[in-house]
Motif scaffolding. Structure first.
Motif, PDB file in Angstrom:
ATOM      1  N   ASP A 167       0.821  -1.216   0.000  1.00 40.38           N
ATOM      2  CA  ASP A 167       0.000   0.000   0.000  1.00 40.38           C
ATOM      3  C   ASP A 167       0.851   1.261   0.000  1.00 40.38           C
ATOM      4  N   ASP A 168       2.077   1.175   0.519  1.00 38.82           N
ATOM      5  CA  ASP A 168       2.940   2.358   0.572  1.00 38.82           C
ATOM      6  C   ASP A 168       4.406   1.984   0.430  1.00 38.82           C
ATOM      7  N   LEU A 169       5.025   1.466   1.502  1.00 42.77           N
ATOM      8  CA  LEU A 169       6.459   1.210   1.507  1.00 42.77           C
ATOM      9  C   LEU A 169       6.792  -0.258   1.250  1.00 42.77           C
ATOM     10  N   LEU A 170       7.926  -0.481   0.578  1.00 44.59           N
ATOM     11  CA  LEU A 170       8.489  -1.813   0.390  1.00 44.59           C
ATOM     12  C   LEU A 170       9.954  -1.777   0.800  1.00 44.59           C
ATOM     13  N   LEU A 171      10.345  -2.651   1.724  1.00 45.58           N
ATOM     14  CA  LEU A 171      11.746  -2.848   2.075  1.00 45.58           C
ATOM     15  C   LEU A 171      12.209  -4.112   1.376  1.00 45.58           C
ATOM     16  N   PHE A 172      13.184  -3.957   0.483  1.00 44.87           N
ATOM     17  CA  PHE A 172      13.600  -5.053  -0.404  1.00 44.87           C
ATOM     18  C   PHE A 172      15.092  -5.308  -0.266  1.00 44.87           C
ATOM     19  N   GLN A 173      15.462  -6.590  -0.288  1.00 49.76           N
ATOM     20  CA  GLN A 173      16.877  -6.972  -0.307  1.00 49.76           C
ATOM     21  C   GLN A 173      17.017  -8.264  -1.085  1.00 49.76           C
ATOM     22  N   THR A 174      18.103  -8.344  -1.862  1.00 55.06           N
ATOM     23  CA  THR A 174      18.414  -9.587  -2.550  1.00 55.06           C
ATOM     24  C   THR A 174      19.920  -9.779  -2.622  1.00 55.06           C
ATOM     25  N   MET A 175      20.353 -11.016  -2.736  1.00 60.54           N
ATOM     26  CA  MET A 175      21.747 -11.296  -3.062  1.00 60.54           C
ATOM     27  C   MET A 175      22.045 -10.692  -4.426  1.00 60.54           C
ATOM     28  N   GLN A 176      23.189 -10.057  -4.578  1.00 59.66           N
ATOM     29  CA  GLN A 176      23.588  -9.472  -5.851  1.00 59.66           C
ATOM     30  C   GLN A 176      24.991  -9.939  -6.231  1.00 59.66           C
ATOM     31  N   GLN A 177      25.237 -10.003  -7.529  1.00 58.45           N
ATOM     32  CA  GLN A 177      26.551 -10.315  -8.059  1.00 58.45           C
ATOM     33  C   GLN A 177      26.811  -9.393  -9.247  1.00 58.45           C
ATOM     34  N   GLY A 178      28.071  -9.254  -9.602  1.00 56.13           N
ATOM     35  CA  GLY A 178      28.409  -8.350 -10.691  1.00 56.13           C
ATOM     36  C   GLY A 178      28.682  -6.951 -10.171  1.00 56.13           C
ATOM     37  N   SER A 179      28.645  -5.997 -11.068  1.00 56.99           N
ATOM     38  CA  SER A 179      29.016  -4.623 -10.748  1.00 56.99           C
ATOM     39  C   SER A 179      27.962  -3.921  -9.897  1.00 56.99           C
ATOM     40  N   PRO A 248      20.289   2.395   1.039  1.00 55.53           N
ATOM     41  CA  PRO A 248      21.297   2.567   2.089  1.00 55.53           C
ATOM     42  C   PRO A 248      22.455   1.584   2.014  1.00 55.53           C
ATOM     43  N   GLU A 249      22.245   0.440   1.396  1.00 55.29           N
ATOM     44  CA  GLU A 249      23.292  -0.531   1.113  1.00 55.29           C
ATOM     45  C   GLU A 249      23.075  -1.019  -0.313  1.00 55.29           C
ATOM     46  N   PRO A 250      24.132  -1.488  -0.991  1.00 55.35           N
ATOM     47  CA  PRO A 250      23.957  -1.923  -2.378  1.00 55.35           C
ATOM     48  C   PRO A 250      22.829  -2.933  -2.579  1.00 55.35           C
ATOM     49  N   GLU A 251      22.598  -3.808  -1.595  1.00 52.68           N
ATOM     50  CA  GLU A 251      21.583  -4.853  -1.735  1.00 52.68           C
ATOM     51  C   GLU A 251      20.218  -4.447  -1.191  1.00 52.68           C
ATOM     52  N   VAL A 252      20.125  -3.323  -0.521  1.00 54.22           N
ATOM     53  CA  VAL A 252      18.906  -2.956   0.209  1.00 54.22           C
ATOM     54  C   VAL A 252      18.279  -1.716  -0.420  1.00 54.22           C
ATOM     55  N   PHE A 253      16.975  -1.806  -0.685  1.00 50.22           N
ATOM     56  CA  PHE A 253      16.243  -0.707  -1.312  1.00 50.22           C
ATOM     57  C   PHE A 253      14.967  -0.445  -0.508  1.00 50.22           C
ATOM     58  N   LEU A 254      14.716   0.827  -0.206  1.00 49.06           N
ATOM     59  CA  LEU A 254      13.440   1.226   0.364  1.00 49.06           C
ATOM     60  C   LEU A 254      12.664   1.916  -0.748  1.00 49.06           C
ATOM     61  N   CYS A 255      11.445   1.447  -0.983  1.00 45.82           N
ATOM     62  CA  CYS A 255      10.655   1.923  -2.124  1.00 45.82           C
ATOM     63  C   CYS A 255       9.280   2.382  -1.675  1.00 45.82           C
ATOM     64  N   ARG A 256       8.652   3.161  -2.563  1.00 47.76           N
ATOM     65  CA  ARG A 256       7.250   3.516  -2.403  1.00 47.76           C
ATOM     66  C   ARG A 256       6.493   3.032  -3.634  1.00 47.76           C
ATOM     67  N   THR A 257       5.242   2.695  -3.435  1.00 48.07           N
ATOM     68  CA  THR A 257       4.434   2.294  -4.583  1.00 48.07           C
ATOM     69  C   THR A 257       4.307   3.458  -5.556  1.00 48.07           C
ATOM     70  N   ALA A 258       4.313   3.124  -6.830  1.00 51.80           N
ATOM     71  CA  ALA A 258       4.239   4.109  -7.903  1.00 51.80           C
ATOM     72  C   ALA A 258       3.423   3.500  -9.034  1.00 51.80           C
ATOM     73  N   PRO A 259       3.039   4.295 -10.016  1.00 52.44           N
ATOM     74  CA  PRO A 259       2.329   3.721 -11.153  1.00 52.44           C
ATOM     75  C   PRO A 259       3.139   2.612 -11.817  1.00 52.44           C
ATOM     76  N   VAL A 260       2.460   1.554 -12.227  1.00 51.11           N
ATOM     77  CA  VAL A 260       3.120   0.438 -12.892  1.00 51.11           C
ATOM     78  C   VAL A 260       3.359   0.818 -14.356  1.00 51.11           C
ATOM     79  N   PRO A 261       4.606   0.785 -14.811  1.00 55.11           N
ATOM     80  CA  PRO A 261       4.888   1.161 -16.203  1.00 55.11           C
ATOM     81  C   PRO A 261       4.077   0.324 -17.199  1.00 55.11           C
ATOM     82  N   TYR A 262       3.562   0.986 -18.185  1.00 60.01           N
ATOM     83  CA  TYR A 262       2.822   0.349 -19.285  1.00 60.01           C
ATOM     84  C   TYR A 262       1.541  -0.345 -18.832  1.00 60.01           C
TER      85      TYR A 262
END
Length: 279
Positions: A167-179, A248-262
């Protein structure tokens, strides 16, 4: 099923002495191994974790990005494991916290930990991310950490979270590899480089959004399927309808809901719910 809270609806002080402490230690051992190291009144659930004091040490690196006061807010913790983040959000005053996981042992760990710490109000349910529509409600904050790379269909999972529960905020984290670099990419990719029949060179840039597919085991875990680079994580979040407000960290993103592209051109989810299946 193991009743994680059967003896531990008590104050933390009571777990430090005598039989109560022994019972708690015994129940922690019965549910081992633990992936979350949680301090239950002086008894740690995974003191020898290969990542150290995990996930508390990791949380310390991005805790400041989250609202400190969640009073009156609802939280959904997807892939809650032993409930560390569910408990932390309850500590911040969240009015309603729901943790879901598909592993009954993790859920038993979460119930034990939350009960031992006096957070009986957290609800834990056996559901996976593809079933979030079954919850039938939206949440002010959705936590989706340490799950994406275990999924066969990661973008579908993000689509379903956006469509049904965020409905508003998403706290997301994933393992990442590469640049960790993030390249600028065009709004519309040309089929060929201008004036040639050569393929565009954008895709060779280390900072171009990428998802690395892991065919075999990673860190001796067959369920590690994907490792996006940093640009790939960000691009997938935006594509699912989330605007990044902090990284705040390369793997961690805090997001807000936004219009879905297309979205005006068709459904975002590859397999949207369309009612009852045909006979």
């Amino acid at each position: 099923m193991y009743d994680a809270g059967r003896k531990h609806r008590m104050k933390l002080a009571e777990t430090r002495d005598g039989p109560a402490r022994d019972d708690l230690a015994s129940d922690i051992a019965a549910l081992a191994p633990w992936f979350h190291n949680i301090d239950l009144g002086g008894i740690e659930t995974a003191p020898d974790h290969f990542l150290g004091d995990y996930p508390r040490a990791k949380f310390a690196g991005f805790a400041h990005a989250l609202p400190r006061d969640l009073a009156g807010k609802s939280v959904l913790d997807i892939g809650c494991n032993a409930g560390f983040y569910s408990i932390e959000m309850k500590r911040r005053g969240a009015a309603r916290v729901v943790g879901i996981d598909s592993d009954e042992r993790y859920l038993a760990q979460a119930r034990l930990a939350s009960a031992a710490l006096g957070f009986d109000g957290i609800e834990f349910r056996n559901l996976d991310v593809y079933q979030v529509a079954a919850l039938g409600e939206r949440f002010d904050l959705v936590i989706f950490m340490g799950v994406l790379y275990h999924l066969r269909h990661p973008l579908l999972a993000l689509d379903l979270i956006r469509e049904h529960v965020a409905d508003d905020l998403l706290l997301f984290q994933t393992m990442q590899q590469g640049s960790d670099a993030v390249a600028e990419v065009p709004e519309d990719h040309p089929f060929f480089m201008p004036g040639t029949f050569e393929k565009p060179r954008y895709f060779d840039d280390p900072g171009y959004p990428k998802m690395h597919f892991i065919e075999h085991r990673y860190a001796d875990d067959w369920s590690n399927w994907w490792a996006p680079n940093r640009a790939g994580s960000a691009a997938m979040l935006r594509a699912a309808g989330f605007a990044i407000v902090a990284n705040p960290e390369p793997e961690v993103f805090l997001c807000r809901t936004a219009p879905v592209p297309y979205a005006q051109l068709g459904p975002a989810a590859v397999y949207p719910t369309k009612g009852e299946p045909r006979a």
